[in-house]
Design an enzyme around this catalytic site. Sequence first.
Site, short mmCIF file in Angstrom:
data_model
loop_
_atom_site.label_atom_id
_atom_site.label_comp_id
_atom_site.label_asym_id
_atom_site.label_seq_id
_atom_site.Cartn_x
_atom_site.Cartn_y
_atom_site.Cartn_z
N ASP A 258 -34.56 47.66 3.88
CA ASP A 258 -34.70 47.69 2.42
C ASP A 258 -35.85 48.63 2.06
O ASP A 258 -36.37 49.37 2.92
CB ASP A 258 -34.85 46.28 1.83
CG ASP A 258 -36.21 45.64 2.13
OD1 ASP A 258 -37.03 46.26 2.87
OD2 ASP A 258 -36.46 44.53 1.63
N CYS B 158 -36.88 44.46 7.10
CA CYS B 158 -37.25 44.37 5.69
C CYS B 158 -38.75 44.06 5.65
O CYS B 158 -39.45 44.36 6.61
CB CYS B 158 -36.37 43.36 4.93
SG CYS B 158 -36.54 41.64 5.44
N THR C 79 -40.41 41.13 5.70
CA THR C 79 -40.73 40.12 6.73
C THR C 79 -39.75 40.13 7.89
O THR C 79 -40.03 39.53 8.93
CB THR C 79 -40.67 38.71 6.11
OG1 THR C 79 -39.35 38.50 5.59
CG2 THR C 79 -41.69 38.54 5.00
N HIS D 220 -31.57 34.87 26.57
CA HIS D 220 -31.06 33.51 26.36
C HIS D 220 -30.06 33.39 25.21
O HIS D 220 -29.14 32.58 25.29
CB HIS D 220 -32.22 32.55 26.09
CG HIS D 220 -33.10 32.32 27.28
ND1 HIS D 220 -34.12 31.39 27.30
CD2 HIS D 220 -33.09 32.89 28.52
CE1 HIS D 220 -34.71 31.42 28.49
NE2 HIS D 220 -34.11 32.33 29.24
N HIS E 81 -26.80 29.35 29.21
CA HIS E 81 -27.02 29.87 27.86
C HIS E 81 -25.70 30.13 27.14
O HIS E 81 -25.64 30.05 25.91
CB HIS E 81 -27.85 31.15 27.91
CG HIS E 81 -29.18 30.94 28.57
ND1 HIS E 81 -30.14 30.09 28.07
CD2 HIS E 81 -29.68 31.44 29.73
CE1 HIS E 81 -31.17 30.08 28.88
NE2 HIS E 81 -30.93 30.89 29.89
C1 RB5 Z 1 -38.86 42.59 -0.71
O1 RB5 Z 1 -39.91 42.51 -1.60
C2 RB5 Z 1 -38.93 41.46 0.30
O2 RB5 Z 1 -38.58 40.27 -0.29
C3 RB5 Z 1 -38.05 41.76 1.48
O3 RB5 Z 1 -38.42 42.97 2.06
C4 RB5 Z 1 -38.06 40.76 2.62
O4 RB5 Z 1 -39.36 40.47 3.01
C5 RB5 Z 1 -37.25 39.56 2.43
O5 RB5 Z 1 -37.12 38.70 3.28
#
Ligand code: RB5
Length: 153
Positions: free
Chosen positions: A8, A65, A67, A98, A133
Site C-alpha cells: 500500500d 503495508c 504493519t 512448519h 506439519h
Molecule cells: C495505512 O495507514 C495502514 O493502516 C496500513 O498500511 C496497514 O498498517 C494496515 O494494516
Amino acid sequence: MKIGIGNDHAAIDMKNEIKAYLEGKGHEVVDYGTNTRASFDYPISGYKVGKAVAGGEVECGICICGTGVGISLAANKVHGIRAACVSEPFSARLTKMHNNANIICFGARVVGIEVAKMIVDEWLNAEYEGGRHQRRIDMISEIEQTQHLKAAE
Ligand code: RB5
C-alpha cells in the site's frame, strides 16, 4: 523464482527496495502493488497477490503495508493462501518450515530494510518439512473449506 509483490502507500519505498534486491538475485518479480503516494487500500494488493499465488501465476508472494497485518489478513481470505505476518527472520524461516507459508508479510513501519531483506532471504531459502506439519496444514484447509474442524469435535 517468479515472485509476486504487493504493497500500500505506506510501503512503496520498501517494496521497491525489496523488488530490486530480489531482481539482483535473479528472481522475476511481478508487482501487484501501488506506486503512487495517495492513500491506497491494502486489501486490493493483498487480494491480487493472494489470487496470483493461489492461481499459480507466481510461485509465492510478498505483501508489505504499514504493519504487514492488514495486507496479510486480506491475502489470507483467498482460498489456499497461508500468509504469515512476521517482524524477524526466525519466524520467517519457521513459517516456511512448519506452515509452508506461501506469502510472507511485514510492516514497512515496523522493520528496517536490512531486517526486511533477512526476512525475505530466510523465508525463500527455507524448505517445508512436511510430516506432522502437513496434518496441521490440512486442518487449516479443512476449516477454510468447510468452516468446520472434525478434530475439534
Ligand atoms: C495505512 O495507514 C495502514 O493502516 C496500513 O498500511 C496497514 O498498517 C494496515 O494494516
